[in-house]
Design a protein around this motif. Structure first.
Motif, PDB file in Angstrom:
ATOM      1  N   GLU A 277       0.854  -1.107  -0.171  1.00  0.00           N
ATOM      2  CA  GLU A 277      -0.091  -0.139   0.106  1.00  0.00           C
ATOM      3  C   GLU A 277       0.716   1.118  -0.015  1.00  0.00           C
ATOM      4  OE1 GLU A 277      -2.801   0.025   2.990  1.00  0.00           O
ATOM      5  OE2 GLU A 277      -3.855  -1.738   2.274  1.00  0.00           O
ATOM      6  N   LEU A 278       2.051   1.168   0.725  1.00  0.00           N
ATOM      7  CA  LEU A 278       2.955   2.309   0.865  1.00  0.00           C
ATOM      8  C   LEU A 278       3.356   2.607  -0.833  1.00  0.00           C
ATOM      9  CD1 LEU A 278       4.292   4.072   3.034  1.00  0.00           C
ATOM     10  CD2 LEU A 278       6.037   2.510   2.676  1.00  0.00           C
ATOM     11  N   GLU A 279       3.890   1.334  -1.360  1.00  0.00           N
ATOM     12  CA  GLU A 279       4.443   1.660  -2.897  1.00  0.00           C
ATOM     13  C   GLU A 279       3.347   2.064  -3.719  1.00  0.00           C
ATOM     14  OE1 GLU A 279       5.782  -2.272  -3.394  1.00  0.00           O
ATOM     15  OE2 GLU A 279       7.750  -1.780  -2.180  1.00  0.00           O
ATOM     16  N   GLU A 280       2.100   1.639  -3.360  1.00  0.00           N
ATOM     17  CA  GLU A 280       1.007   2.002  -4.246  1.00  0.00           C
ATOM     18  C   GLU A 280       0.992   3.656  -4.595  1.00  0.00           C
ATOM     19  OE1 GLU A 280      -2.190  -1.484  -5.090  1.00  0.00           O
ATOM     20  OE2 GLU A 280      -2.586  -0.260  -3.071  1.00  0.00           O
ATOM     21  N   ARG A 281       1.100   4.093  -3.242  1.00  0.00           N
ATOM     22  CA  ARG A 281       0.882   5.642  -3.281  1.00  0.00           C
ATOM     23  C   ARG A 281       2.093   6.302  -3.496  1.00  0.00           C
ATOM     24  NH1 ARG A 281      -2.533   2.721  -0.870  1.00  0.00           N
ATOM     25  NH2 ARG A 281      -4.667   3.416  -0.394  1.00  0.00           N
ATOM     26  N   GLN A 282       3.348   5.593  -4.006  1.00  0.00           N
ATOM     27  CA  GLN A 282       4.480   6.120  -4.063  1.00  0.00           C
ATOM     28  C   GLN A 282       5.212   6.955  -2.988  1.00  0.00           C
ATOM     29  OE1 GLN A 282       5.072   8.008  -8.045  1.00  0.00           O
ATOM     30  NE2 GLN A 282       3.715   6.180  -8.865  1.00  0.00           N
TER      31      GLN A 282
END
Length: 673
Positions: free
Chosen positions: A397-402
């Protein structure tokens, strides 16, 4: 989650038995077991509750209340008791923090776990919500909000069990109001409970408290009398020194106690009183950097201040004075975006979500950012402070939101939660896999048991049960001698001619039709089928289990054979087939022969004579030897004498024909109702 359905199953099995659960689940049309972390449809649980009311004959409110109590105990046994105990030091604090528990479990399980509700909801669905108000008389008003109507009776069950277990308090909960929610967005059931509390003390504790109270009163009186004497003495001295009278002021007991009971360096042990600085020793820049995800807004929702990280993600917040509801919407609790609504639910955790249309172009394809935190009303500034953190559950989820871990303040435990939850999710996935394997093994074991029963049934059809069990255990089966039994042989008249004029398949169908009827009759009359060879059918009574009525059983079976044969068609003529039946009574030796295809066989002259009775018989007649006749002549059977006949290998024998059973009807003989 299946956790809830498993709990409901456990309640029914524990209190009403496995058979009741089986009946209930079959009526509800659901499976027998549920995976703990698997999400199931709400309809399954609703169906189970509905059928439980009907099967048990108990009203829904009683079932739900009992389920509430049991669910609390089930949660404790499942390891949630420590988590629940830490919610608050009293019942008010406990209820007040239930929403926070939902939020935590939402983060931990990626779903909203409704503690005081019948369901554990998937993430996109809403958990129940609670708001509690204290009354002057010590009672409370508990507001319960839920999307699912009719489940409010679970709440008294769980809250009552928690109050008794955690705080030693008995409570009564009465519904004082039940409406469609108007304060929130969307229609929700809003139930208001009046909660009254009654502390419970064991008898010993009550006596100790009473004794301590009396002791304290006595001590107060002694101290007060002593101090009054001292005050009077001082007053007299002062009067002598000053030359005028002084009236001593009598102190209350609590002032007296405060003057005597001290702790440490003469300081009274009191409640905690915080100390505040005259001015705030932190500059604006440090505050906005130290709390990168905070916002301050006024009654008109105009943003007055924002942390640096939230400014970076939502650049519009850098323009002071913009309205907060233009950039965010409230996800939880579901209330209108107004100061009055927020103040009403200020004890709840608030979840904000960014509005896609107001985000920068780079965010258009990303999932929207959610913030979770608490609201604090600043009366002196007439502004609301929202202290929050990004609501992120996993590194994905952290990576999805960059975003990066560095975007979250070092003191924010969200950093640790993301990393820990990543490991926890891996463990949960492993747990799910183990549960699935366990369920697969359970199903395989069930199927194996069913196949085992089929195999045993087939084996018992070939061998007597006690013989088959001995062979399965690897034991040697000893041959047994039976002093008296009755043996029957039968065959089809003109079977050789029929075979010569028909196709093999027609013979197979004819014999199968006949033998199916005969096999059913062996069960009706409890005789043992020894074997079939071609058209010959052999049964015995009194073997392998000796019984005194062996002759009557075989005689009734023979009468049934004659009747059943009339329903089997001769494939050549189209008429019913005819059979010959021969019966003889005498001793035999019985045992298992062979290993590859073991058979339970009978040996002795009795077998030969029974076979001769059949071969020397008459079509559609039951031919009896004299020994069989002796066993049947006083047993209500109609028997006619045939006379002496020449029997191959035996010489002349006196034989008889069995006509009918005078005391049994055709339906009884055929085993029909």
């Amino acid at each position: 989650y299946g956790f809830i359905n498993t709990c409901l199953k456990s309640l029914v099995v524990e209190k009403y038995g496995e058979e009741t659960w089986e009946k209930l689940r079959l009526q509800a049309g659901v499976q027998d077991s549920f995976l703990t972390f698997e999400v199931y449809k709400d309809e399954i649980t609703m169906q189970l509750v509905d059928k439980a009311c009907k099967v048990l004959g108990v009203p829904a409110d009683i079932v739900l209340r009992e389920f509430g109590k049991y669910f609390f105990e089930f949660c404790k046994r499942s390891g949630y008791d420590h988590m629940l105990r830490t919610l608050g030091g009293n019942l008010y604090e406990f209820i007040e923090n239930l929403d926070a528990l939902h939020s935590y479990l939402s983060l931990s399980y990626q779903a909203s776990f409704g503690f005081v509700c019948l369901f554990v909801f998937p993430q996109e669905m809403n958990a129940p919500s609670f708001r509690v108000e204290k009354n002057e008389d010590g009672s409370m008003h508990l507001h319960y909000y839920s999307d699912r109507r009719g489940l409010c009776h679970i709440v008294p069950g769980i809250i009552g069990a928690a109050a008794l277990d955690f705080f030693n308090i008995e409570i009564s909960m009465k519904i004082v109001n039940q409406t469609e929610e108007e304060e929130r967005t969307g229609k929700k059931e809003h139930i208001v409970f009046l909660v009254t509390q009654t502390p419970l003390f064991p008898c010993k504790e009550r006596n100790e408290i009473s004794s301590s109270s009396q002791c304290l009163v006595d001590s107060e009186k002694q101290i007060e009398n002593q101090l009054n004497k001292e005050d009077l003495e001082k007053a007299k001295n002062a009067n002598g020194d000053r030359g005028h009278s002084v009236c001593p002021v009598k102190k209350s007991h609590w002032k007296t106690l405060r003057g005597i009971i001290t702790l440490g360096k003469g300081k009274l042990l009191r409640g905690f009183d915080p100390v505040y600085p005259k001015s705030l020793w932190i500059d604006t820049k440090t505050f906005c950097n130290g709390l990168p995800f905070h916002m301050v807004f006024d009654k008109e929702l105009k943003v007055k201040q924002a942390g640096v990280s939230i400014q970076k993600i939502v650049p519009g917040l850098q323009t002071m004075g913009i309205c907060l509801d233009q950039y965010f919407r409230i996800v939880h609790p579901e209330v209108p975006f107004t100061i009055s609504s927020i103040q009403k639910f200020i004890n709840s955790q608030f979840v904000f979500q960014t509005r896609r249309e107001m985000m920068p172009e780079s965010w258009k394809e990303r999932p929207m950012l959610e913030l979770r935190g608490q609201m604090m009303w600043m009366e002196s500034l007439q502004c609301m402070l929202y202290l929050c953190s990004p609501l992120l559950r996993t590194l994905h989820e952290l990576e999805e939101r960059q975003m990066h871990i560095a975007d979250i303040a070092p003191h924010d435990v969200t950093r640790d939660l993301i990393l820990l939850n990543q490991q926890r999710l891996a463990e949960m996935e492993l747990s799910n896999q183990l549960e699935r394997k366990k369920e697969e093994l359970r199903i395989l074991s069930k199927h194996l048991e069913e196949e085992k029963k089929k195999t045993e049934a087939l084996l018992y059809a070939m061998l007597p049960q006690h013989v088959a069990n001995q062979l399965k255990e690897g034991k040697r089966v000893e041959a047994g001698e039976f002093k008296e039994c009755t043996i029957l042989f039968s065959d089809v008249v003109t079977f050789t001619n029929i075979c010569a004029q028909c196709e093999p398949i027609q013979i197979v169908l004819m014999l199968n039709s006949m033998y199916l009827r005969f096999d059913r009759l062996t069960t009706v009359h409890d005789v043992y089928k020894v074997e079939t060879i071609g058209d010959a059918y052999m049964v015995v009574g009194g073997v392998p289990v000796p019984v005194p009525t062996h002759a009557e059983r075989v005689a009734n079976f023979a009468l049934g054979m004659i009747m059943a044969a009339k329903g089997v068609q001769n494939p050549v003529s189209g008429n019913p087939i005819q059979i010959r039946v021969g019966i003889h009574t005498g001793p035999v030796l019985a045992g298992v022969v062979g290993e590859k295809m073991p058979r339970y066989c009978l040996f002795g002259d009795t077998v030969n004579i029974a076979s001769r009775m059949e071969s020397h018989g008459v079509p559609s007649k039951i031919h009896l030897s004299s020994s069989a006749y002796q066993c049947l002549k006083y047993k209500n059977f109609e028997i006619t004498e045939r006379g002496e006949i020449e029997v191959k290998g035996k010489g002349k024998m006196h034989t008889y024909f069995l006509i009918r059973n005078k005391s049994a009807t055709e339906n009884e003989i055929m085993g029909r109702p």
